[in-house]
Design an enzyme around this catalytic site. Structure first.
Site, mmCIF file in Angstrom:
data_model
loop_
_atom_site.group_PDB
_atom_site.id
_atom_site.type_symbol
_atom_site.label_atom_id
_atom_site.label_comp_id
_atom_site.label_asym_id
_atom_site.label_seq_id
_atom_site.Cartn_x
_atom_site.Cartn_y
_atom_site.Cartn_z
ATOM 1 C CD GLU A 108 -36.833 9.755 20.777
ATOM 2 O OE1 GLU A 108 -37.665 10.399 20.896
ATOM 3 O OE2 GLU A 108 -35.805 9.566 21.166
ATOM 4 N NE ARG A 120 -38.900 12.650 20.226
ATOM 5 C CZ ARG A 120 -38.189 13.689 20.392
ATOM 6 N NH1 ARG A 120 -38.387 14.875 19.764
ATOM 7 N NH2 ARG A 120 -36.860 13.453 20.920
ATOM 8 C CG ASP A 144 -35.011 8.169 30.723
ATOM 9 O OD1 ASP A 144 -35.363 7.465 29.994
ATOM 10 O OD2 ASP A 144 -34.591 9.230 30.410
ATOM 11 C CD GLU A 195 -35.985 15.608 30.725
ATOM 12 O OE1 GLU A 195 -35.379 16.779 30.890
ATOM 13 O OE2 GLU A 195 -36.064 15.177 29.742
#
Ligand SMILES: *[C@@H]1O[C@H](CO)[C@@H](O)[C@H](O)[C@H]1NC(C)=O
Length: 601
Positions: free
Chosen positions: A191, A195, A326, A498
Site C-alpha cells: 500500500e 499510494r 491482480d 477498476e
C-alpha cells in the site's frame, strides 16, 4: 442657523463616514488577504526549501545493509535508447469530434471535477493530514500510518484537474512527511508503494516540483529496507524497528500482488534519480517470476500466495486476476512499456500469463433470452482451483478483477495481439453490463454467474434447467439475486475504480463513443448512491435502490483513481495520453521515456 448647523453636521458626518469607509476598506483588504489561500503566493515551481521541506527523522539512505545483495553486481536499467513502441491510442481524425460532442464532454468533465472538489474540500476541512475522511461522521481516520494517504494519493488528480491552489497547499504538507512512525509498528509495503511512492512520483512527473522527488527518494530508501532479508525478497509487513536493524525475514505465505506490484514505482525511481539500486532489487523478482512460470499448478500463472521465505515457491492451488493477485499481472506489460521495450522478459511473462488466463479463467455468462436485439458480447474472468491435474473454474466475478479489460487491451496494442484488444473490450463491457444489471446501477464487490459451457468462449442459449440446478438456492429468508446471477457474495460498492479504468483505457484505444455514454451512466449511478452531504461513501448493498446504506468510508482511491479516470475519459484524448504515460495500479501516471531521451544513466 438651521442651515449652518446642518452643514456643519454634514461635514462631521462626511468625515465620520470617510473614516468608517477607510476602516471598512482596510478590514476588507485584511480579510481578503487572510481568507485567500496564501499558498497562492508560493511560486508555481520552486526550490524544495521554499516548501518548508523537512527531512524524515530517520536517515534510511544511510542505514547499513545487513544482507548481501543478489548476484555479484548491481543490475542496471537496460542499455540503449527506448524503442519506438506501437501507438496505443486511437487516432481521432480531423473533424471527428464535433462541437456538440465537445460540449457534452466539457459538461460531463466539469461535473466530475466538482464532485472531486467537494470531496477534497471536505477532506481538507475535517481530515486534513489524516489518511482518510470518514464521510458521514466527518472525522479523519488513519489506516496507512497517518502520513496523509488521501493527501498524497490525490496530488496528481488535483494537478490534472487544474486545482492548482489545492495542489500547492497539499505539496506544502507532503514536503514535511516523516517516513518513520510513532503511530504504528508497521506499514504495508504494498500500500505504501502504490499510494505514497506512486503518488509522489506521478505528481513529480507532472509538476516537476523537486520537493516531491526528494520525498519520494526518502520513501524509496525506506521501502528499499524491506528487501534487506536473507534472500532479498521483500516483506509486506514492514516493521519499522526490525527494518532499521535489518532483521526482516520474507514471508512463507505472501500474496502475489504484494511482491509483483513494486516494479513500476521502483523502476521509475531509478529512472528519475539515476540510482540503479531500486531497479536492481525488483529485477531480482522478475527473475523469480521467470524461473517459476512454467512450474506452477497452472503453468503460465502464479498462485495467489507464494512462499518468499524459501526462494520463491508456488505450491498453492488458487489462481485469479482478482484480490491479492491482480496487479502482479497488470504490471508485466506495463513494465515492458516503462522500460521502453528493452526487456523482452516482461513481454514473454505477460503473453504466457494471458494465454493461460484466456484458456482457463475467462468465461462467457449464460444470459436470459430477454434481449430485444443481439445479447451483449461480454466476458468475465473467474478463479481457478487446480491441483495440477484437475482444473476447476469458479465463476466468481470480483469488482477488483475489472481492471483486466484494460490490461488485455493495452497488452494487445503493445504486442500487436489484436485478439487481446477484443478480449479487453469484452471484459470491459462485461463489468459495465454488470453495473446496469443492478437497481442502483452499481456492481457488487463479489458475485457469481453461470458460465456457458461452449468451446472458444462462444455464446450459449439460456438453459432454465441449469439455472434451477445451479442458480441461487431457494432459501426463503434469503434475498434472491436478479437473473442471471447465481449468488451475490458481497453486496457492497466501495467507490472502486477498476470498471471505469477499463472503460477509459478501451475508449482511448478504440475511440468507440458509446463507451462515453456508458461511463456517464456509471458516474451518475455512483454519484446518486454514494453521495453524502459533504462527500461520498461506500455503500452496503447495490441491490437496494433509493435509500442506500452508507458505510462511512471514503478510501483514498476515490479521488486518486475513480474520479481521475472519469475526468480523463471526458477530457480531450491528449490529456495524459497512453502513449506518453503508464498508470500504476493506483492510477498514478508515470512518464514513459521518449525514444530520443535515453535513460539518465
Ligand atoms: C473538439 O475537440 C478536439 C480536441 O479535443 C478538437 O481536435 C476538435 O477540433 C474539437 N472540435 C470542434 C468542432 O471544435
Amino acid at each position: 442657523m438651521g442651515e449652518q448647523y446642518s452643514s456643519r453636521a454634514m461635514t462631521v458626518l462626511t468625515a465620520r463616514r470617510l473614516q468608517r469607509l477607510a476602516i471598512f476598506a482596510i478590514c476588507c483588504i485584511l480579510v481578503t488577504y487572510f481568507l485567500l489561500d496564501r499558498t497562492d503566493r508560493v511560486p508555481h515551481r520552486g526550490p524544495w526549501q521554499t516548501w518548508g521541506y523537512v527531512h524524515s527523522s530517520f536517515d534510511w539512505a544511510n542505514r547499513p545493509r545487513k544482507h548481501a545483495l543478489p548476484g555479484s553486481a548491481m543490475t542496471h536499467l537496460p542499455e540503449g535508447s527506448p524503442r519506438e513502441l506501437p501507438r496505443i491510442q486511437y487516432e481521432f481524425a480531423n473533424g471527428e469530434l464535433s462541437e456538440a460532442h465537445n460540449k457534452t464532454q466539457r459538461e460531463r468533465r466539469d461535473a466530475v471535477r466538482s464532485t472531486a472538489a467537494k470531496s477534497w474540500s471536505s477532506y481538507r476541512e475535517f481530515a486534513w493530514g489524516h489518511d482518510e475522511l470518514l464521510p458521514q461522521s466527518l472525522h479523519g481516520a488513519d489506516r496507512f500510518s497517518g502520513w496523509g494517504a488521501t493527501l498524497v494519493d490525490s496530488l496528481d488528480t488535483l494537478w490534472i484537474m487544474g486545482l492548482k491552489r489545492e495542489f500547492r497547499e497539499a505539496v506544502r504538507v507532503a514536503s514535511k512527511i516523516d517516513w518513520d512512525s510513532t503511530q504504528s509498528q508497521d506499514c504495508s509495503m504494498f500500500e505504501t508503494t502504490i499510494r505514497y511512492l506512486g503518488g509522489l512520483l506521478s505528481a513529480y512527473d507532472l509538476s516537476e516540483e523537486d520537493v516531491l522527488l526528494k520525498k519520494a527518494i526518502e520513501l524509496g530508501d525506506m521501502l528499499y529496507a524491506s528487501f534487506d532479508t536473507p534472500n532479498n525478497m521483500p516483506v509486506n509487513i514492514f516493521n519499522f524497528e526490525k527494518a532499521k536493524e535489518g532483521q526482516l525475514v520474507a514471508n512463507q505465505r505472501e500474496s502475489l500482488a504484494t511482491v509483483g506490484t513494486l516494479s513500476l514505482e521502483f523502476t521509475r525511481l531509478s529512472q528519475v534519480t539515476g540510482d540503479p539500486k531500486y531497479f536492481s532489487i525488483i529485477d531480482n523478482i522478475k527473475l523469480a517470476f521467470e524461473r517459476t512460470q512454467d512450474d506452477t499448478k497452472l503453468p503460465g500463472m502464479w498462485p495467489t500466495f507464494v512462499d518468499l521465505q524459501n526462494g520463491f515457491l508456488t505450491p498453492d492451488s488458487s489462481f485469479t486476476l482478482g484480490s491479492s493477485s491482480d496487479s502482479a499481472y497488470e504490471y508485466l506489460s506495463k513494465m515492458y512499456g516503462l522500460l521502453g521495450g528493452l526487456d523482452q522478459t516482461y513481454k514473454k511473462l505477460h503473453l504466457k500469463a494471458m494465454s493461460t488466463v484466456k484458456k482457463h479463467l475467462l468465461f462467457r455468462p449464460m444470459l436470459p433470452d430477454t434481449y430485444p436485439a443481439t445479447p451483449p458480447d461480454i466476458l468475465f474472468s473467474g478463479t481457478v482451483l487446480s491441483n495440477g491435474k484437475i482444473i476447476d473454474l469458479l465463476p466468481e466475478v470480483q469488482h477488483l478483477g475489472c481492471f483486466a479489460g484494460g490490461m488485455f487491451a493495452l497488452g494487445g496494442k503493445l504486442f500487436h495481439e489484436e485478439e487481446h484488444v477484443k478480449i479487453g473490450e469484452q471484459l470491459a463491457r462485461g463489468c459495465a453490463w454488470m453495473y446496469d444489471a443492478f437497481p442502483t446501477g452499481l456492481m457488487p464487490e463479489v458475485s457469481e454467474i453461470i458460465p456457458c459451457k461452449t468451446a472458444d468462449l462462444a455464446p450459449c442459449d439460456w438453459d432454465e434447467a441449469r439455472w434451477k440446478e445451479e442458480g441461487p438456492s431457494q432459501e426463503a429468508d434469503m434475498k434472491q439475486p436478479p437473473k442471471p446471477f447465481s449468488a451475490i457474495r458481497d453486496q457492497q460498492y466501495q467507490l472502486r475504480p477498476e470498471a471505469i479504468e477499463s472503460v477509459f483505457i478501451l475508449y482511448r484505444i478504440t475511440g468507440k463513443k458509446d463507451l462515453l455514454d456508458i461511463a456517464w451512466r456509471m458516474f451518475q449511478s455512483i454519484k446518486k448512491s454514494t453521495e453524502t452531504k459533504l462527500a461520498h461513501s461506500s455503500i452496503t448493498d447495490v441491490q437496494l435502490d433509493g435509500f442506500t446504506t452508507k458505510i462511512d468510508s471514503m478510501e483514498s482511491f476515490w479521488i486518486a483513481e475513480t474520479l481521475k479516470y472519469f475526468y480523463l475519459i471526458f477530457s480531450e484524448p491528449q490529456l495524459i495520453s497512453l502513449d506518453e504515460y503508464v498508470f500504476n495500479t493506483e492510477a498514478h501516471p508515470l512518464r514513459l521515456p521518449k525514444p530520443t531521451e535515453g535513460h539518465k544513466l
